[in-house]
Design a protein around this motif. Structure first.
Motif, mmCIF file in Angstrom:
data_model
loop_
_atom_site.group_PDB
_atom_site.id
_atom_site.type_symbol
_atom_site.label_atom_id
_atom_site.label_comp_id
_atom_site.label_asym_id
_atom_site.label_seq_id
_atom_site.Cartn_x
_atom_site.Cartn_y
_atom_site.Cartn_z
ATOM 1 N N LEU A 1 5.712 0.483 -2.515
ATOM 2 C CA LEU A 1 7.067 -0.050 -2.701
ATOM 3 C C LEU A 1 7.114 -0.988 -3.896
ATOM 4 O O LEU A 1 6.118 -1.579 -4.284
ATOM 5 N N VAL B 1 2.108 4.976 11.550
ATOM 6 C CA VAL B 1 1.444 4.488 10.340
ATOM 7 C C VAL B 1 0.804 5.659 9.584
ATOM 8 O O VAL B 1 0.905 5.761 8.360
ATOM 9 N N PHE C 1 -2.675 4.701 2.897
ATOM 10 C CA PHE C 1 -3.532 3.683 3.499
ATOM 11 C C PHE C 1 -3.184 3.526 4.970
ATOM 12 O O PHE C 1 -2.021 3.471 5.335
ATOM 13 N N GLN D 1 11.489 2.164 7.295
ATOM 14 C CA GLN D 1 10.165 2.038 6.718
ATOM 15 C C GLN D 1 9.607 3.362 6.224
ATOM 16 O O GLN D 1 8.802 3.389 5.294
ATOM 17 N N MET D 2 10.046 4.452 6.838
ATOM 18 C CA MET D 2 9.565 5.754 6.361
ATOM 19 C C MET D 2 10.382 6.230 5.176
ATOM 20 O O MET D 2 9.833 6.683 4.163
ATOM 21 N N THR E 1 9.634 4.690 1.868
ATOM 22 C CA THR E 1 8.362 5.131 1.302
ATOM 23 C C THR E 1 8.521 6.488 0.620
ATOM 24 O O THR E 1 8.045 6.716 -0.501
ATOM 25 N N ALA F 1 0.826 -1.205 0.000
ATOM 26 C CA ALA F 1 0.000 0.000 0.000
ATOM 27 C C ALA F 1 0.859 1.253 0.000
ATOM 28 O O ALA F 1 0.428 2.320 -0.427
ATOM 29 N N LYS F 2 2.099 1.130 0.493
ATOM 30 C CA LYS F 2 3.001 2.285 0.503
ATOM 31 C C LYS F 2 3.546 2.576 -0.884
ATOM 32 O O LYS F 2 4.212 3.573 -1.099
ATOM 33 N N GLY G 1 0.451 4.929 -2.168
ATOM 34 C CA GLY G 1 1.452 5.673 -1.407
ATOM 35 C C GLY G 1 1.602 7.093 -1.925
ATOM 36 O O GLY G 1 1.584 8.049 -1.170
ATOM 37 N N ILE H 1 3.419 7.590 7.831
ATOM 38 C CA ILE H 1 3.846 6.901 6.604
ATOM 39 C C ILE H 1 2.777 7.077 5.515
ATOM 40 O O ILE H 1 3.091 7.339 4.354
ATOM 41 N N ALA H 2 1.519 6.958 5.906
ATOM 42 C CA ALA H 2 0.448 7.102 4.920
ATOM 43 C C ALA H 2 0.473 8.496 4.298
ATOM 44 O O ALA H 2 0.151 8.675 3.130
#
Lengths: 326, 582, 530
Positions: free
Chosen positions: A229, B163, B93, B111-112, B115, A226-227, B88, B166-167
């Motif tokens: 990637l 989260v 999401f 993880q950030m 993205t 969803a990001k 993204g 990130i979204a």
């Protein structure tokens, strides 16, 4: 950390103590060592005399106490056949076995990860079915046959690879003579390593496949998609890293098991390692060597498991070693 | 042109046994800066709609008809790579459970940054800088330190903030939030919802908020779409849906939400769905009531408490070490004292980590306390051997939050329920066991035939019924319910809670009811204890606690409680209620 | 702990061998342009470099490489002079030997009668060899090159025994080693100088030895036998335990010479263009013994005969041994003094049933049987075949096969009614079979030590005893043949076959010329063609 290692050390000592008791108590069932030491025409009386000399007629407790007393000083007794301290004999053969296990592990890692990941990503492709079909075959064919077949194919028919032994060795450090650094040594390593790897490979492919499929269904993989990637990053960073956690746990145990499986592989390929040594020792009823081998293998198990736990803790930030030791 | 246009969306799950239609031609639009609530119970198809928008349907789901347009551009049926660019970058999401939506093995930074790099094409340093800003904007203190940490080092609420950050990191036009607060405590829930609302309004981002919780809908949405069995049954402004629902399903759904203003005898059912299952039990002629008449027993000790908890302390080691001074502990239970009277329902309320489940386990004998006293019917049961505890195990039973994990997946339901009967030797023959189990299954509304199935063949609500049947199988005197319905839909919750109420009434059961859900506590309990960080801060009658909370923390909890009836009484007053909370 | 970490490869004992080898290597390079290397694989390697430690095939094979015997067997089982140039019987109890002159040990010391005497005394103290030399009283040194072998009584097998006398370098083994032990110390289980160092007069010197892995030999430049055609200047011996791997190593050219070859692989080696199969009839008898003390029925000669008639020796040889064995009706093989041509296997099922009926066992009985499963070629399968053959005469067999390590203790206990044993006569003489396998058990003389059948016939014992002091070969042969006849007639045991021997060799290795039925190839004489 220190606490963890100390606990492990204690566990290891207990494991080895138990192994020593068990192996010591079964040794009477292994046969009569004297038979293997003397020729056929030696009289029973003569054998009895030798048995007395070697202390084999003493009661179990006396023998075991003597053994433990020496063992505490690092002496596990002398091999009847090699006429040298059993531990020295085993340690001298250990590099050969560890090199073999190392090479086999390398093969397993290099083959099972791509294959397992592929099967998980493309569960319905024909290639996946091929891989899984082969792995079923691999599970059902005994390693002995795999080994003999590969010798006939690659040594005799094709003449590409040598059929037995370790080939040319070069000294590395201390008493370690390695075949990993010569071309000849590496050629000798190929067939035994593949045979040994073939035992575990199907298991690992299936394990990685099922773990990976599971991970691919997790929320964080969905979230990673969803990001926005790219697939490669999702598969090989997000999913694979999580897949490897259970694989490492199982893998560690299996590598320990592989040390035991070397008994078969080494015998077929006349690989001068501990496993072959052990089988010969059983045939010769070389009891001190048998007991020492079992203790050493027990120690290897403990060490491997400790390393696996350390590695696990390294990869998994949520695990603290102190807790995992409980 | 709307930001998001969904037109005639049909989603199918083809399988060997035929095609299941999860969404049957749903249409709606969403504007920039607008928050649209998509509400419905499990199986309604609301999450499926959200997933379909960014092509994340779990296999074998497919979009079988209809259009999805983002800013006028069709995004349904895009190729894998094209839809990836939408994810993204244009649509962010947020998933339900912040505990599982972050990769546990990677730092927040990884993880950030990944993205931002993939969506905005920034280099690592710029992406890092933006990450820090985003974390700060979602209310994470010391972002430079926190960004290096792993998800498990964050609390649930903080994780959901991550989260959200990130979204938002791809500067999307639309955010799809799928049950973003369901897994969180009440006070956190409000903060997160407020955050989402604030960010949407500030950045003029549209938000599709998928939820089953009417309280959430009431708090933040501008408009609401109600889904039932794959159909969109009603769409309107939040005020209209909550106060003047037109569709009968919407009406019964709203009336089933536990009320916070008045205590009702029974939970209103979602009548639209089903007739109530299970039946009333004629106790006098029934096995459950044969052995001892609990009400008579209760009458004997009515002046005393059935259960007394006195000065109970328990601490857990969170970090073991060789030296005492290096060890760390958490005080899970701190001088906790209360009584449960025979025949009443005592509620324990508090947020996660407050120690309410720990107390339950101490009472059930699963944890020995460090100090303190537990008395049951006048007998000290604090420290008993397994053998001594056996009769009490029969009398004290537990119903857990997650019924699935407490059942052996390889046993049939029949065996699961029969196990305690066999263990306590409550039946004389296998035939009697079978008839008891069949009766129990009947009473909890599963039907006599359910025994041959395995737990995985049941839904969450049905499994909870199984675990209640198992708990009742020993003819207990005292039932501990630890968040028995927190994972369930309103309609199922109503059924189960009504079942518990019936059983209590008819059998004279005494209950310890643990929940974080204040409306449920209000409806279920006679008296309440409020817990905070291992300490019982306040105990009192339910009415008194809700009308006149003494402790500040209790007041805070009650204030945080989402209130649907506020709306129905005073109209659309969201701004005021948000202001009151902050 | 540090001490035990020291690796085995580093053990200091190896160094002297290497130094010695270096000196000799220089000399040996002069030998010739046609020098060649032999890579060979056996199923095992010698336990020790001490030739007196264990009386076993591997030790004797090593002895013929590193040492030389006084005399050795030739192709026709006659005696060929080696270190003893000639010999002559002086009286009933004395044989006079003349030593070859100019023979040097690997150390450079010259060989004299004193070395022979020293070696004899050491043999007499060896648990394994003392039985072979038990009939001898002494070695009497006459001069440096002349000595007498004196027996206690008249003894016909002086030369047979002399094949076991490999003179050792008495000066080399004199004194103490670095650990303070006598260099000459003979110990079965322990680190001794002699077990790690050797100086003999043989064609090869051990230059490198890693036990269980490989032994390297270098030709001894000062070897006395200049007549020998042998051109092998280096041997690498690798033990390869697994038959298929050993065969594969030969077929792939990794080694030039292997022993043994499993029967299943004979064809493959014959068919291959690069290898030859060399086979010889063997001398090891495979047999079953019928325990008369455990099974009363076995006391009945007719039952024992019936069992012999019921077993198809030829069938076993053909089907299980793939023709790679010689069916046997007696103990000693052809060429041995007691061999009688008429005593052939007697397979006749009808006769067998008839005999059982006569003995009153028409309905048969049940017995237990034990056999090893890793000692003789196809041992377990042979036992299974015999068991099923016996079922035809209603003898129900409960068979148990065991690894040899566990089998021998059971054998010593006589724990089954029928037990398998294979026997090779250490003296290559017929009498030896009876002494160990079929003589009345006598713990003092040691006779009948392996007689698990408890067969006992005083007359047979008396004959064998007589043969033990009969020095006229013709008369002696007559006696021993009588023994075989009696055993055959009374069905004292169940002979099955003599295991043949098979070597595999590359085409350019003239293995055929050096192998023998005793299975100690005279590799000093081996020629490898270009």
């Amino acid at each position: 950390m220190l606490l963890f290692l100390m606990r492990r050390l204690m566990q290891g000592l207990i494991v080895m103590f138990v192994i020593s008791i068990i192996s010591f108590s079964i040794q009477d069932n292994l046969g009569d060592p004297l038979r293997e030491l003397v020729g056929q025409s030696v009289s029973e009386a003569e054998r009895e005399k030798l048995r007395d000399e070697m202390g084999l007629n003493d009661p179990f407790l006396t023998q075991y106490t003597r053994f433990m007393g020496n063992a505490l000083q690092g002496d596990l007794g002398d091999s009847y056949f090699f006429k040298a301290p059993a531990l020295d004999v085993i340690l001298a053969k250990m590099p050969a076995t560890l090199e073999l296990v190392f090479a086999a592990s390398l093969i397993i890692i290099l083959v099972s990860i791509p294959a397992g990941v592929y099967c998980a990503i493309r569960p319905n492709s024909w290639f996946t079915r091929l891989i899984l079909g082969f792995s079923i075959l691999g599970i059902s064919v005994p390693v002995f046959l795999t080994a003999i077949f590969s010798i006939y194919l690659f040594s005799i028919e094709l003449g590409w690879l040598p059929s037995y032994g370790r080939g040319e060795l070069v000294p590395v450090i201390g008493g370690w003579e390695s075949g990993l650094f010569t071309q000849d040594g590496l050629l000798h390593l190929i067939l035994p390593a593949i045979s040994l790897a073939s035992i575990m490979l199907p298991l690992f492919i299936r394990l990685i496949r099922s773990e990976m499929s599971e991970v691919l269904h997790t929320e964080y993989v969905k979230f990673a998609r969803a990001k926005g990637l790219k697939k490669a990053r999702i598969y090989f960073l997000h999913a694979l890293k999580n897949t490897m956690l259970p694989v490492i746990t199982v893998g560690g145990v299996q590598i320990g098991t592989m040390v035991a499986y070397t008994i078969l592989t080494e015998t077929v390929f006349q690989w001068p390692g501990m496993g072959f040594l052990f089988l010969e020792a059983v045939n010769r009823v070389d009891t001190p060597l048998i007991v020492a081998y079992l203790i050493v293998v027990g120690a290897i198990f403990v060490v491997v498991n400790t390393l696996v736990d350390l590695l696990y803790g390294l990869i998994n930030p949520t695990v603290r070693l102190a807790r995992s030791a409980q | 042109m709307s930001l998001l246009e969904v037109e005639g969306l049909r989603i199918e799950f083809p399988s060997r046994h035929g095609t299941a239609v999860a969404v049957k031609g749903v249409s709606f639009t969403l504007e920039k800066g607008e928050i649209l609530g998509l509400v419905g119970e499990s199986g309604a198809g609301k999450s499926t709609v959200g997933n379909a928008v960014i092509d994340l349907l779990s296999p074998p789901g497919v979009v079988a008809g209809g259009n999805i347009k983002l800013d006028g551009q069709a995004i349904s049926g895009l190729s894998g790579e094209a839809i990836r660019r939408v994810r993204g970058r244009r649509i962010g999401f947020i998933f339900q459970d912040p505990m599982t939506s972050l990769n546990p093995l990677l730092t927040i930074e990884t993880q950030m940054v990944e993205t931002i790099m993939v969506n905005l094409g920034l280099d690592k340093a710029a992406a890092y800088k933006k990450s820090i800003e985003l974390l700060a904007s979602v209310g994470i203190a010391e972002p430079e330190v926190r960004i290096r940490q792993y998800p498990h080092q964050f609390s649930g609420g903080m994780r959901q903030r991550v989260v959200i950050a990130i979204a938002l990191s791809g500067d999307p036009e639309l955010i799809i939030a799928d049950e973003p607060t369901t897994a969180l405590d009440v006070s956190i829930q409000n903060q997160i919802l407020e955050l989402i609302r604030k960010l949407c309004k500030e950045r003029d981002v549209g938000c599709l908020l998928v939820t089953h919780d009417m309280g959430v809908i009431a708090n933040v949405t501008d408009r609401v779409a109600v889904m039932y069995m794959g159909d969109l049954v009603e769409l309107g402004s939040t005020e209209q849906i909550l106060c003047r629902p037109e569709h009968p399903y919407t009406q019964s759904l709203i009336s089933a939400v536990p009320r916070t203003d008045i205590k009702l005898h029974r939970f209103p059912r979602v009548e639209y769905i089903e007739k109530e299952q299970g039946r009333h039990i004629d106790v006098k002629n029934h096995w459950l009531g044969q052995k001892e008449q609990l009400s008579e027993l209760n009458a004997e000790i009515s002046d005393r408490a059935l259960l007394t908890v006195k000065d109970v302390n328990l601490r857990f080691e969170t970090q073991s070490a060789f030296l005492e001074k290096n060890r760390r502990y958490v005080q899970a239970s701190n001088q906790v004292s209360f009584e449960v009277r025979a025949g009443e329902t005592f509620g324990l309320v508090g947020e996660s980590g407050s120690g309410k489940s720990t107390i339950a386990r101490i009472i059930a004998g699963l944890y020995p306390p460090d100090s303190g006293l537990i008395e049951f019917a006048g007998q000290d049961i604090t420290r008993l051997t397994e053998k001594q505890r056996k009769p009490f195990r029969r009398q004290i039973q537990m119903v857990f939050q997650n019924p699935y994990s407490s059942m052996n997946a390889r046993m049939t339901v029949q065996d699961i329920i029969a196990e305690p009967i066999r263990f306590h030797q409550l039946a004389e023959s296998e035939r009697q066991i079978n008839s008891i189990v069949a009766d129990l299954l009947d009473h909890v509304g599963l039907g006599r035939g359910a025994g041959v199935k395995y737990p995985h063949e049941f839904s969450g609500g049905q499994r909870q019924r199984i675990s209640i049947a198992r708990a009742l199988a020993t003819r207990p005197r005292f039932l501990i319910c630890d968040e028995p319905t927190s994972a369930l839909d309103v309609s199922v919750q109503a059924q189960i809670l009504n079942l518990l109420k019936d059983l209590q009434e008819e059998l004279g059961l005494t209950m310890l009811f643990i929940s974080h859900d204040l409306p449920v506590i209000l409806q279920m309990c006679d008296r309440i204890g409020v817990m905070k960080m291992g300490t019982l801060v306040e105990v009192g009658d339910t009415d008194r606690i809700f009308s006149d909370p003494h402790h500040e923390y209790t007041r805070h909890l009650i204030n945080m409680m989402p209130r649907v009836e506020n709306l129905s009484r005073s109209g659309l007053d969201i701004e005021a209620s948000v202001a009151a909370h902050s | 702990m540090k001490k035990t970490m020291k690796l085995f490869i580093e053990r200091p004992i190896k160094r002297p061998i290497k130094r010695l080898a270096g000196a000799i290597l220089a000399a040996s390079l002069a030998v010739g342009a046609q020098a060649a290397t032999l890579k060979m694989a056996y199923d095992s390697d010698p336990v020790s470099l001490d030739p007196h430690e264990q009386l076993s095939g591997a030790t004797l094979q090593l002895s013929h490489l590193v040492f030389d015997p006084l005399v050795r067997w030739d192709d026709n089982l006659q005696f060929e002079p080696r270190l003893a140039e000639k010999w002559q019987r002086i009286d009933d109890r004395t044989m006079r030997f003349t030593l070859r002159k100019g023979v040097k040990f690997h150390s450079g010391n010259g060989l004299t009668s004193a070395d022979v005497q020293w070696t004899f005394q050491r043999l007499a103290s060896s648990p394994d060899f003392k039985a072979v030399f038990e009939p001898f009283a002494a070695v009497k040194v006459i001069d440096d090159y002349t000595f007498d072998l004196v027996t206690k009584e008249a003894f016909p097998l002086v030369l047979n025994s002399a094949t076991y006398l490999f003179p050792m370098d008495s000066k080399f083994y004199a004194g103490l080693d670095s650990t303070g032990q006598e260099k000459s110390l003979l110990k079965k289980h322990g680190d001794t100088y002699a077990s790690k160092n050797a100086s003999g007069t043989g064609p090869f010197i051990v230059t490198e030895r890693e036990q269980g892995v490989r032994v390297d030999f270098q030709r001894f430049a000062g070897y006395w036998d200049k007549q020998s055609p042998g051109n092998v200047d280096e041997i690498v011996l690798t033990p390869i335990k697994e038959g298929p791997t050993r065969v594969a190593a030969l077929l792939s050219g990794d080694v030039d010479f292997i022993f043994p070859v499993p029967p299943n692989d004979h064809e493959r080696i014959k068919r291959s263009g690069n290898t030859d199969l060399v086979t010889l009839g063997g001398t090891r008898i495979i047999s079953f013994q019928l325990n008369q003390e455990r099974v009363p029925a076995f006391k009945d000669q007719r039952v024992r005969q019936a069992i012999n008639y019921a077993i198809n020796n030829d069938g076993i040889v053909k089907k299980i041994m793939k023709g790679f064995a010689t069916p046997a009706g007696q103990q000693g093989p052809k060429g041995y003094a007691g061999y009688v041509d008429d005593l052939q296997p007697r397979y006749d099922l009808k006769k067998a049933r008839q005999l059982m009926k006569e003995a009153g066992y028409e309905d048969g009985f049940a017995i237990t049987m034990m056999a090893p499963n890793n000692r003789y070629v196809n041992d377990a399968r042979i036992a299974q075949a015999v068991a099923s053959m016996l079922s035809k005469i209603n003898i129900k067999v409960d068979l148990k096969t065991l690894p040899k390590a566990q089998y021998w203790p059971e054998f010593d206990e006589r724990s089954a009614d029928m037990m398998m044993i294979g026997w090779h006569s250490d003296t290559e003489d017929s009498a030896n079979f009876t002494e160990y396998l079929t003589a009345c058990a006598d713990s003092i003389s040691g006779w009948g030590q392996y007689n698990s059948g408890n067969y006992c016939n005083e007359a047979v014992d008396a004959l064998v005893k007589k043969a033990g002091s009969e020095t006229d070969p013709t008369v002696r042969a007559q006696i021993l043949q009588d023994v075989e006849r009696t055993l055959y007639e009374e069905a004292a045991f169940v002979p099955l076959h003599w295991q043949n021997l098979a070597w595999g060799a590359s085409k350019n290795v003239a293995a055929k010329d050096v192998v023998n039925v005793m299975n100690f190839p005279y590799l000093g004489d081996l020629v490898i063609k270009e």
